[in-house]
Motif scaffolding. Sequence first.
Motif, mmCIF file in Angstrom:
data_model
loop_
_atom_site.group_PDB
_atom_site.id
_atom_site.type_symbol
_atom_site.label_atom_id
_atom_site.label_comp_id
_atom_site.label_asym_id
_atom_site.label_seq_id
_atom_site.Cartn_x
_atom_site.Cartn_y
_atom_site.Cartn_z
ATOM 1 N N UNK A 67 -61.686 -55.738 -24.300
ATOM 2 C CA UNK A 67 -61.046 -54.432 -24.447
ATOM 3 C C UNK A 67 -59.548 -54.644 -24.600
ATOM 4 N N UNK A 68 -58.954 -53.930 -25.536
ATOM 5 C CA UNK A 68 -57.519 -54.020 -25.793
ATOM 6 C C UNK A 68 -56.941 -52.604 -25.738
ATOM 7 N N UNK A 69 -55.968 -52.402 -24.853
ATOM 8 C CA UNK A 69 -55.304 -51.106 -24.722
ATOM 9 C C UNK A 69 -53.854 -51.292 -25.126
ATOM 10 N N UNK A 70 -53.389 -50.496 -26.092
ATOM 11 C CA UNK A 70 -52.011 -50.611 -26.579
ATOM 12 C C UNK A 70 -51.346 -49.250 -26.578
ATOM 13 N N UNK A 71 -50.057 -49.245 -26.294
ATOM 14 C CA UNK A 71 -49.248 -48.038 -26.371
ATOM 15 C C UNK A 71 -48.094 -48.332 -27.302
ATOM 16 N N UNK A 72 -48.008 -47.560 -28.380
ATOM 17 C CA UNK A 72 -46.940 -47.749 -29.349
ATOM 18 C C UNK A 72 -46.538 -46.398 -29.926
ATOM 19 N N UNK A 73 -45.270 -46.072 -29.762
ATOM 20 C CA UNK A 73 -44.713 -44.829 -30.301
ATOM 21 C C UNK A 73 -45.560 -43.612 -29.911
ATOM 22 N N UNK A 74 -45.790 -43.435 -28.625
ATOM 23 C CA UNK A 74 -46.554 -42.313 -28.070
ATOM 24 C C UNK A 74 -48.013 -42.289 -28.516
ATOM 25 N N UNK A 75 -48.516 -43.391 -29.035
ATOM 26 C CA UNK A 75 -49.911 -43.477 -29.457
ATOM 27 C C UNK A 75 -50.629 -44.509 -28.593
ATOM 28 N N UNK A 76 -51.587 -44.040 -27.791
ATOM 29 C CA UNK A 76 -52.384 -44.914 -26.935
ATOM 30 C C UNK A 76 -53.681 -45.229 -27.669
ATOM 31 N N UNK A 77 -53.922 -46.514 -27.918
ATOM 32 C CA UNK A 77 -55.102 -46.939 -28.667
ATOM 33 C C UNK A 77 -55.940 -47.877 -27.815
ATOM 34 N N UNK A 78 -57.246 -47.628 -27.806
ATOM 35 C CA UNK A 78 -58.193 -48.465 -27.076
ATOM 36 C C UNK A 78 -59.180 -49.036 -28.083
ATOM 37 N N UNK A 79 -59.300 -50.354 -28.107
ATOM 38 C CA UNK A 79 -60.275 -51.042 -28.949
ATOM 39 C C UNK A 79 -61.166 -51.879 -28.055
ATOM 40 N N UNK A 80 -62.448 -51.918 -28.369
ATOM 41 C CA UNK A 80 -63.392 -52.731 -27.616
ATOM 42 C C UNK A 80 -64.426 -53.317 -28.549
ATOM 43 N N UNK A 81 -65.053 -54.386 -28.098
ATOM 44 C CA UNK A 81 -66.044 -55.072 -28.927
ATOM 45 C C UNK A 81 -67.260 -55.401 -28.072
ATOM 46 N N UNK A 82 -68.421 -54.946 -28.521
ATOM 47 C CA UNK A 82 -69.683 -55.329 -27.896
ATOM 48 C C UNK A 82 -70.303 -56.396 -28.781
#
Length: 134
Positions: free
Chosen positions: A57-72
Amino acid sequence: MTQENKEVTVEKNETEVTNRVETMIAGRVFKPNTDIIESDGELRLYMDMPGVRKEDVDVKLEKNNLTVNGKLHINNYADYQSLFSEYNLGSFSRSFEISNEIEQSKIAAKMEDGVLMLTLPKIPEKEPERIEIS
């Protein structure tokens, strides 16, 4: 003894992300089911990611944008034949725009039992200041 034919109705799963131009993940990408709750001091996001390890799981915050990516990893299921599935296999991605009311430097993430919990603390409201007149 007679066998009955049973009809099974499965609703179409609308969680696949199809219009994510900025996503650079190969294959199908799904939106994890998410609950958002609020208290006086914070917001909490609970994202279902069954079978996804926290290392994936990768959680990133950039320019008021919170993005969550995950891989099964699909190879965990390579020796099995799917008879029925309600969970999506592949990659997960979800983005949220974060307001200025959130103290972004204190956002925390925790993964437990296939659920990602994000805590977004609110910036405390300032009390009105009295300005002295000289």
